[in-house]
Design a protein around this motif. Structure first.
Motif, mmCIF file in Angstrom:
data_model
loop_
_atom_site.group_PDB
_atom_site.id
_atom_site.type_symbol
_atom_site.label_atom_id
_atom_site.label_comp_id
_atom_site.label_asym_id
_atom_site.label_seq_id
_atom_site.Cartn_x
_atom_site.Cartn_y
_atom_site.Cartn_z
ATOM 1 N N PHE A 109 -1.115 6.332 -3.722
ATOM 2 C CA PHE A 109 -1.613 5.931 -1.898
ATOM 3 C C PHE A 109 -2.830 5.526 -2.069
ATOM 4 C CE2 PHE A 109 1.513 9.621 -3.159
ATOM 5 C CZ PHE A 109 1.986 9.424 -1.814
ATOM 6 N N GLN A 110 -2.800 5.339 -0.269
ATOM 7 C CA GLN A 110 -3.340 4.299 0.289
ATOM 8 C C GLN A 110 -5.385 5.619 0.478
ATOM 9 O OE1 GLN A 110 -2.452 2.397 3.378
ATOM 10 N NE2 GLN A 110 -3.772 1.133 4.262
ATOM 11 N N ASN A 111 -4.791 7.198 0.871
ATOM 12 C CA ASN A 111 -6.063 7.253 0.813
ATOM 13 C C ASN A 111 -6.188 8.798 -0.559
ATOM 14 O OD1 ASN A 111 -3.861 9.375 1.307
ATOM 15 N ND2 ASN A 111 -4.067 9.994 2.980
ATOM 16 N N SER A 157 -2.184 -5.073 -0.899
ATOM 17 C CA SER A 157 -3.410 -5.234 -0.915
ATOM 18 C C SER A 157 -4.327 -6.028 0.293
ATOM 19 C CB SER A 157 -4.243 -5.525 -2.755
ATOM 20 O OG SER A 157 -5.699 -6.247 -2.160
ATOM 21 N N HIS A 158 -5.552 -6.282 0.436
ATOM 22 C CA HIS A 158 -5.450 -7.139 1.507
ATOM 23 C C HIS A 158 -6.387 -8.238 1.034
ATOM 24 C CE1 HIS A 158 -4.426 -5.699 5.232
ATOM 25 N NE2 HIS A 158 -4.460 -4.214 4.989
ATOM 26 N N ASP A 159 -6.418 -7.741 -0.232
ATOM 27 C CA ASP A 159 -7.718 -8.865 -0.989
ATOM 28 C C ASP A 159 -7.098 -9.652 -1.559
ATOM 29 O OD1 ASP A 159 -9.654 -9.582 -2.769
ATOM 30 O OD2 ASP A 159 -10.151 -8.279 -2.945
ATOM 31 N N ASP A 193 -0.912 1.177 -3.510
ATOM 32 C CA ASP A 193 -0.836 0.791 -2.165
ATOM 33 C C ASP A 193 -2.711 0.243 -2.069
ATOM 34 O OD1 ASP A 193 -1.064 0.004 1.032
ATOM 35 O OD2 ASP A 193 -0.143 2.082 1.011
ATOM 36 N N GLU A 194 -3.528 -0.507 -1.822
ATOM 37 C CA GLU A 194 -4.915 -0.779 -1.473
ATOM 38 C C GLU A 194 -5.429 -0.499 -3.037
ATOM 39 O OE1 GLU A 194 -6.009 -2.953 0.430
ATOM 40 O OE2 GLU A 194 -4.635 -3.411 2.567
ATOM 41 N N PRO A 195 -5.250 -0.835 -3.958
ATOM 42 C CA PRO A 195 -6.441 -0.235 -5.135
ATOM 43 C C PRO A 195 -7.950 -0.906 -4.891
ATOM 44 C CG PRO A 195 -4.983 -1.610 -5.839
ATOM 45 C CD PRO A 195 -4.391 -2.108 -4.353
ATOM 46 N N CYS A 211 12.963 -0.802 14.509
ATOM 47 C CA CYS A 211 13.037 -0.784 13.394
ATOM 48 C C CYS A 211 11.829 -1.468 12.274
ATOM 49 C CB CYS A 211 13.900 -2.224 13.457
ATOM 50 S SG CYS A 211 14.313 -2.870 11.148
ATOM 51 N N ILE A 212 11.225 -1.204 11.509
ATOM 52 C CA ILE A 212 10.207 -1.150 10.524
ATOM 53 C C ILE A 212 10.125 -2.296 9.416
ATOM 54 C CG2 ILE A 212 8.103 -0.320 9.810
ATOM 55 C CD1 ILE A 212 8.550 1.169 12.358
ATOM 56 N N LEU A 213 11.163 -1.498 8.911
ATOM 57 C CA LEU A 213 11.974 -2.898 7.635
ATOM 58 C C LEU A 213 13.438 -3.288 7.813
ATOM 59 C CD1 LEU A 213 10.458 -0.725 4.850
ATOM 60 C CD2 LEU A 213 9.753 -2.230 5.916
ATOM 61 N N ILE A 244 14.048 2.835 9.677
ATOM 62 C CA ILE A 244 14.025 2.364 11.368
ATOM 63 C C ILE A 244 13.303 4.068 11.404
ATOM 64 C CG2 ILE A 244 15.568 2.724 13.664
ATOM 65 C CD1 ILE A 244 17.664 1.666 11.965
ATOM 66 N N TYR A 245 12.017 3.959 13.089
ATOM 67 C CA TYR A 245 11.839 4.823 13.043
ATOM 68 C C TYR A 245 12.030 5.255 14.699
ATOM 69 C CZ TYR A 245 8.841 7.274 9.735
ATOM 70 O OH TYR A 245 8.039 7.040 8.014
ATOM 71 N N ASP A 246 12.347 5.826 14.814
ATOM 72 C CA ASP A 246 12.293 6.696 16.470
ATOM 73 C C ASP A 246 12.648 5.043 17.260
ATOM 74 O OD1 ASP A 246 10.351 8.709 15.902
ATOM 75 O OD2 ASP A 246 8.838 7.347 16.690
ATOM 76 N N ASN A 247 13.991 4.813 17.062
ATOM 77 C CA ASN A 247 14.792 3.382 17.069
ATOM 78 C C ASN A 247 14.176 2.131 17.185
ATOM 79 O OD1 ASN A 247 17.083 5.493 18.192
ATOM 80 N ND2 ASN A 247 16.449 5.777 20.138
ATOM 81 N N GLY A 272 0.411 -8.354 3.230
ATOM 82 C CA GLY A 272 1.795 -8.641 4.769
ATOM 83 C C GLY A 272 0.271 -8.408 5.615
ATOM 84 N N ARG A 273 0.179 -8.304 6.978
ATOM 85 C CA ARG A 273 -0.369 -7.955 7.910
ATOM 86 C C ARG A 273 -0.256 -6.600 8.184
ATOM 87 N NH1 ARG A 273 -0.319 -11.563 12.466
ATOM 88 N NH2 ARG A 273 -1.322 -10.319 13.651
ATOM 89 N N SER A 274 -1.910 -5.936 8.647
ATOM 90 C CA SER A 274 -1.918 -4.398 8.711
ATOM 91 C C SER A 274 -0.983 -4.784 9.814
ATOM 92 C CB SER A 274 -3.243 -4.578 9.235
ATOM 93 O OG SER A 274 -3.306 -2.914 9.278
ATOM 94 N N GLY A 275 -0.337 -3.168 9.477
ATOM 95 C CA GLY A 275 1.439 -2.650 10.415
ATOM 96 C C GLY A 275 2.401 -3.055 10.021
ATOM 97 N N ILE A 276 2.454 -4.288 9.563
ATOM 98 C CA ILE A 276 3.113 -4.712 8.981
ATOM 99 C C ILE A 276 4.535 -4.533 8.559
ATOM 100 C CG2 ILE A 276 3.091 -5.867 6.785
ATOM 101 C CD1 ILE A 276 4.166 -8.082 9.697
ATOM 102 N N GLY A 277 4.324 -3.065 7.092
ATOM 103 C CA GLY A 277 5.446 -1.875 6.730
ATOM 104 C C GLY A 277 5.095 -1.575 5.316
ATOM 105 N N LYS A 278 3.993 -2.178 5.016
ATOM 106 C CA LYS A 278 3.719 -2.118 3.518
ATOM 107 C C LYS A 278 3.630 -1.210 2.932
ATOM 108 C CE LYS A 278 0.047 -4.502 4.032
ATOM 109 N NZ LYS A 278 -0.533 -4.451 5.332
ATOM 110 N N THR A 279 3.082 -0.235 4.017
ATOM 111 C CA THR A 279 3.086 2.015 2.826
ATOM 112 C C THR A 279 4.497 2.346 3.177
ATOM 113 O OG1 THR A 279 0.669 1.374 2.965
ATOM 114 C CG2 THR A 279 1.883 3.796 3.440
ATOM 115 N N GLN A 280 5.356 1.347 4.242
ATOM 116 C CA GLN A 280 6.931 2.217 4.568
ATOM 117 C C GLN A 280 7.425 2.079 3.383
ATOM 118 O OE1 GLN A 280 7.124 4.930 6.591
ATOM 119 N NE2 GLN A 280 4.960 4.387 7.721
ATOM 120 N N LEU A 281 7.416 0.557 3.628
ATOM 121 C CA LEU A 281 8.327 0.015 1.927
ATOM 122 C C LEU A 281 7.166 0.650 0.813
ATOM 123 C CD1 LEU A 281 10.325 -1.986 1.204
ATOM 124 C CD2 LEU A 281 8.604 -3.459 0.600
#
Ligand SMILES: Nc1ncnc2c1ncn2[C@@H]1O[C@H](COP(=O)(O)OP(=O)(O)OP(=O)(O)O)[C@@H](O)[C@H]1O
Ligand SMILES: [Mg+2]
Lengths: 269, 251
Positions: A97-99, A208-210, A174-176, A24-26, A19-22, A51-60
């Motif tokens: 990491f993604q970056n 990955s998105h691929d 993350d996104e290799p 729920c992400i996951l 949960i972030y700032d009340n 999963g789609r972008s912004g769905i919480g993959k990186t957070q998971l």
């Protein structure tokens, strides 16, 4: 159909919520990854997370690797001696990491050496191992450079080798595959496959998105998505590719069942 | 040359700045001779000063004192800043940061009581004056550390102390030089002040006070020019040293 069975649990995620700032992400994420046993063969496995972008993959990823404490739930990893499941600590898993962040004050060689020193299995052979990987990944020429002098793709490869040298059983990527040209993409895919085959407990978790590239080398696919009317993402579907006969085949992309599976995954997103 | 963000070559910069300086000096020179001495007369005095051993002896005294003070200040700053990542020690560093607001003048007497002789007094006043500024800058560097630096350490399986070593001590070493460079000006400014407190050892500060006493404004200005030039020189030197020691900073 290949013969296989599932053995001991390597990773278990129980009722994980973040949960972030009340917000729920996951929400209530439950899954486990078991050792895959194939008679006469020692090999690890590849799990993909789609999963789609912004769905919480990186957070998971961050929670799985122990970098982020979940608000609820537990992540347990296999402890070899004595055999047990214990809560994950940051550092148990290799994370790319993604970056592809690297220390700006260390040359590529130094960064890799830092990781190699963490790997007891490499004791005394660190420099050799670095040269070997660098050659395999087309990085021999840039070992003396600083991260800021590398291209995006080179930075990515450095990050991957760094975590390979560190040698954890779990490798989270993350996104290799983003930003790689076709030649290097093949190389990275082959290398990841090789890594996954190198040891019985090696487990690669790839975001990955691929979808096609990722699913082609995976044994299991988890789809992260939202359910109607509730906040937060969760695993909406898991697909066992081994069951469908789509694992461990070099030319899997040509199979009809593969195309169907890809369509099925896309429909879930 | 007159557009925002325009890039101009080094030679253009050099020519442009030279012209600007010459124009400014000529305007100054053309002022009616009054209280403020003209640039030509200051230049003459400067020439005389530069040829005299009086100036260089005093400059050497000041420089040695500054370097000594900088050395101790850096050691103290690093000690407290590194420790500031340990919660128990953080208040100490935070207190030092707040000490910027204490003026030195009010503390001179206490320091005189606490120190044995003039040179110790000067050194301790300088260090006391510099450390809060160094610590402020360095603490801000530490606070603004990219969280990813620590995360990479964690994924490499580093412990807390090992992360401190890698990210703060090794990773921020170049910043220490930058901070010394940026705050050298403060040390250099204070040196002339503290030297006035104990005149026996000499120094540019004493020299300045002497010229002031005799209303020798020409020499005061010439000396100011020397102090200014030396400051710029050290600024440049420290910048060079930083690039040489940490080649990655200019990438
Ligand atoms: N520090 C944070 N505070 C609040 N919300 C955050 C924070 N970090 C991420 N989020 C939110 O969490 C959600 C999931 O983000 P995440 O980075 O995991 O997405 P993702 O699935 O990795 O997307 P992408 O494929 O684009 O990388 C996003 O909606 C994001 O806005
Ligand atoms: Mg992401």
């Amino acid at each position: 159909m290949t013969i296989y069975s599932k053995g001991e649990t390597l990773l278990q995620v129980k009722d994980l919520s973040l949960i972030y700032d009340n917000k729920c992400i996951l929400r209530d994420i439950n899954f486990s990854i078991e050792d895959i046993i194939r008679p006469g063969i020692q090999q690890g496995q590849v799990v993909s997370l789609i999963g789609r972008s912004g769905i919480g993959k990186t957070q998971l990823f961050r929670t799985l690797s122990g970098l982020q404490k979940p608000d609820r739930g537990q992540i347990l990893v296999r402890e070899s001696r004595p055999w047990s499941l214990r809560p994950v600590h940051a550092g148990d898993m290799g994370v790319i990491f993604q970056n592809y962040y690297q220390f700006g004050w260390r040359t590529v060689e130094q960064s890799l050496m830092l990781a190699a020193h963490q790997n007891k299995g490499l004791m005394g052979r660190e420099a050799e191992a670095i040269l070997e990987y660098a050659a395999q990944f087309d990085l021999s020429d840039v070992l003396k450079r600083y991260p800021r002098q590398l291209s995006g793709g080179q930075q990515q490869r450095v990050s991957i080798i760094q975590q390979l040298l560190k040698g954890s059983d779990f490798l989270l990527l993350d996104e290799p595959f983003s930003g790689l040209d076709v030649c290097v993409l093949d190389k990275v895919v082959n290398l990841l496959l090789k890594v996954s085959l190198s040891h019985e407990f090696k487990t690669l978790i790839i975001v990955s998105h691929d979808i096609v590239t990722t699913v082609a080398i995976s044994d299991t696919v988890f789809i992260l998505g939202k359910q109607d009317g509730v906040e937060g993402s969760t695993i909406v579907r898991s697909i066992d590719l081994m069951e469908r006969g789509l694992a461990w085949q070099p030319n899997v992309q040509e199979e009809k069942a593969f195309g169907e599976t890809i369509r099925e995954i896309k429909a879930c997103l | 040359m007159f557009r925002p963000f325009e890039k101009i070559s080094r030679t253009t910069v050099l020519i442009m700045v030279s012209i600007q300086v010459i124009v400014l000096l000529s305007i100054w020179q053309s002022f009616p001779a009054g209280l403020i001495p003209s640039p030509l007369r200051i230049g003459e005095a400067l020439g005389g000063l530069l040829a005299s051993s009086l100036l260089w002896d005093n400059v050497l005294v000041s420089l040695l004192l500054t370097l000594k003070a900088l050395f101790f200040s850096v050691v103290i700053t690093l000690l407290f800043s590194y420790l500031s990542v340990v919660p128990f020690f953080r208040p100490f560093a935070q207190f030092i940061v707040k000490c910027r607001y204490l003026t030195l003048t009010g503390l001179i007497f206490i320091f005189t009581l606490l120190t044995r002789d003039g040179s110790q007094l000067k050194l301790s006043l300088l260090v006391f004056g510099i450390v809060p500024f160094f610590t402020t800058s360095f603490m801000s560097v530490i606070v603004h550390t990219n969280a990813q630096e620590f995360e990479l350490c964690q994924t490499l399986g580093y412990g807390r102390w090992q992360s401190l070593y890698e990210v703060i001590i090794v990773g921020k070493a170049d910043q220490v030089f930058e901070i010394v460079r940026q705050n050298f000006a403060i040390a250099w400014m204070m040196i002339t002040m503290v030297e006035g407190l104990s005149m026996s050892e000499g120094g540019v500060g004493t020299l300045l006070i002497k010229y002031n006493k005799y209303n020798d404004l020409v020499h005061v200005m010439a000396l100011q020019a020397v102090i200014f030039g030396l400051g710029l020189f050290f600024d440049h030197l420290l910048g060079r040293l930083r690039h040489w020691l940490f080649p990655y900073v200019k990438l």
